[in-house]
Structure formats: C-alpha cells, structure tokens
Design an enzyme around this catalytic site. Structure first.
Site, PDB file in Angstrom:
ATOM      1  N   SER A 161       0.122 -17.700 -18.287  1.00 52.87           N
ATOM      2  CA  SER A 161      -0.300 -18.530 -17.156  1.00 52.87           C
ATOM      3  C   SER A 161      -1.302 -19.605 -17.564  1.00 52.87           C
ATOM      4  O   SER A 161      -1.536 -20.549 -16.816  1.00 52.87           O
ATOM      5  CB  SER A 161      -0.908 -17.672 -16.043  1.00 52.87           C
ATOM      6  OG  SER A 161      -2.199 -17.223 -16.395  1.00 52.87           O
ATOM      7  N   LYS A 199      -8.604 -17.369 -15.494  1.00 51.96           N
ATOM      8  CA  LYS A 199      -8.149 -18.573 -14.793  1.00 51.96           C
ATOM      9  C   LYS A 199      -9.226 -19.661 -14.865  1.00 51.96           C
ATOM     10  O   LYS A 199     -10.394 -19.395 -15.167  1.00 51.96           O
ATOM     11  CB  LYS A 199      -7.863 -18.268 -13.321  1.00 51.96           C
ATOM     12  CG  LYS A 199      -6.641 -17.379 -13.086  1.00 51.96           C
ATOM     13  CD  LYS A 199      -5.350 -18.088 -13.393  1.00 51.96           C
ATOM     14  CE  LYS A 199      -4.133 -17.225 -13.072  1.00 51.96           C
ATOM     15  NZ  LYS A 199      -4.031 -16.069 -13.958  1.00 51.96           N
TER      16      LYS A 199
END
Length: 240
Positions: A161, A199
C-alpha cells in the site's frame, strides 16, 4: 462508585478474560452492552481506568488488565496476559506499534563506528490494518546515519500500500518512537486502540486521514481521538 454501564462492562471484560484468556474486542463490548458505537466503549473504559478498576497496557492492542472488581462482586484478581489470536504469529503484524506491554524495547547500542543494533519489533503490513501484536523478534545492524535523536525500532514490511512512497514488500522500516507527527509524515498509527497500519498522515481540520501511497487503497478518515501515533518513519533498509 460505578454506573451500571461501567460495572456491566467491567464484569463482561473480567468474565471473558477468565473464559478465554484474552480481553473482548471493542465490537464485542459494544454488542454486549447494546451500544451504537465504539466511542461509548472508549468513554466507559476511560472511566474505569480513571477509577482504578482496569489498566491499559501501553502499545498493545486489546491489552487490558483488570485490577479490581466492585466490592459486591469477586475479590481482586491477578492480571491475565492477552494471548495472540488464533491464526496469528506474534511476529507477523499488519501495522504494529512499538514494543510489548510493560517491556521497554531493548536499547539501541553501537556495534562499531559504522553500525548500531536496533530491535525488530515484528512485521507491519502496509495494507489493510489488523490487530496490532508486538514481539521483539531479533536485532538488526543499522547504519547510524539512518537514525535521529531518540528511541528507534524496526518493522518488517508486508504488503504494497506504500509502494509509491518507495516502501516495498520485504523492506525493513526504521521508526523513531513518538506520539506526534507533522502533516505528510509516514507514521505507524494505532486506530481505535485495536488496529495499526503504516500510512502517510494528513491532518484536515479536526480530522485525521491515513493515506496510502497506492491508488488501489482508499484513504481512511478518522476523528482526532481515534488515532494514536506510535512512531514516525526515519529510514528504510532493503535486501536484494
């Protein structure tokens, strides 16, 4: 003095730990108390912590120690150490926070003028977050120029990701332990005290966005009380 809901939650946590050896999830607590959202559970747990009935074990998901029960209930009990969920290995995490509860990570130490040993605290999957479980698996030798001031630990990356930020599956990220970060930093974030992920942090007004670096993954938006920063990315190591 506890409210009925506080007492109900305390006894539910205690009974579940006695039965299974692991605290219930926030969703299980919410359903057991017939509440509409997990925010109500957070408030009840905070109240129980403030009143000395339970204690949160830092940097671990679903880690709660019941210290005592109401006077008209059972006698005070010993802590029950949470066990990893079936099917998970403690060293395999999608988004781990720093070290295990009540155990400070082994300190970094200089091996020679060119390397510093830092602890690897498991694996973080750069993808959809799961429950954060931490475990000191081993140490790695790290070039000192990757480190900044403060305490550091490493996590092995699983998933893609963050691939457009140059973080690939199999990389080892170097994290500086901290509880705050600047807009745009890549962080290890603990969400709802239960799940963690790697993230990019985006602050938008009163909300926090956890942004992937891969168009196949959606940005997730949270309130400021739903996200705890566990550390900030400061370096990356890769083997070929």
């Amino acid at each position: 003095m506890l409210t009925e809901k506080q007492k109900e939650l305390l006894l539910f946590i205690h009974d579940r730990m006695q039965e299974r050896g692991v605290p219930p999830s926030f969703d299980e607590m919410k359903d057991a108390l017939d509440l509409k959202s997990k925010s109500g559970i957070h408030r009840l747990i905070t109240a129980l912590v403030e009143r000395g009935f339970i204690r949160r074990l830092p940097h671990r998901a679903r880690a709660i120690e019941v210290i005592k029960l109401p006077e008209n209930s059972l006698t005070p009990i010993a802590a029950v150490e949470p066990r990893p969920r079936s099917g998970f290995q403690p060293s395999v995490i999608e988004g781990s926070g720093p070290p295990r509860a009540n155990v400070a990570p082994p300190p970094s130490h200089i091996i020679d003028a060119r390397t510093v040993s830092i602890p690897v605290m498991g694996r973080i999957a750069a993808g959809t977050p799961i429950s954060a479980i931490q475990n000191h698996t081993h140490d790695i030798a790290c070039p000192p120029d990757l480190l900044t001031n403060g305490e550091h630990f490493a996590l092995e990356v699983k998933g893609d990701s963050m691939i457009e930020a140059g973080i690939h599956d199999g990389d080892t990220v170097i994290i500086r332990r901290c509880d705050s970060a600047e807009n745009g930093d890549i962080v290890v974030a603990l969400v709802e005290k239960e799940e963690a992920t790697l993230k990019r942090l985006r602050k938008k007004g009163s909300t926090i966005a956890l942004e992937a670096a891969n168009p196949e993954f959606k940005t997730r938006i949270f309130g400021p009380d739903q996200v705890d920063i566990q550390g900030r990315l400061v370096g990356l190591m890769r083997r070929y």
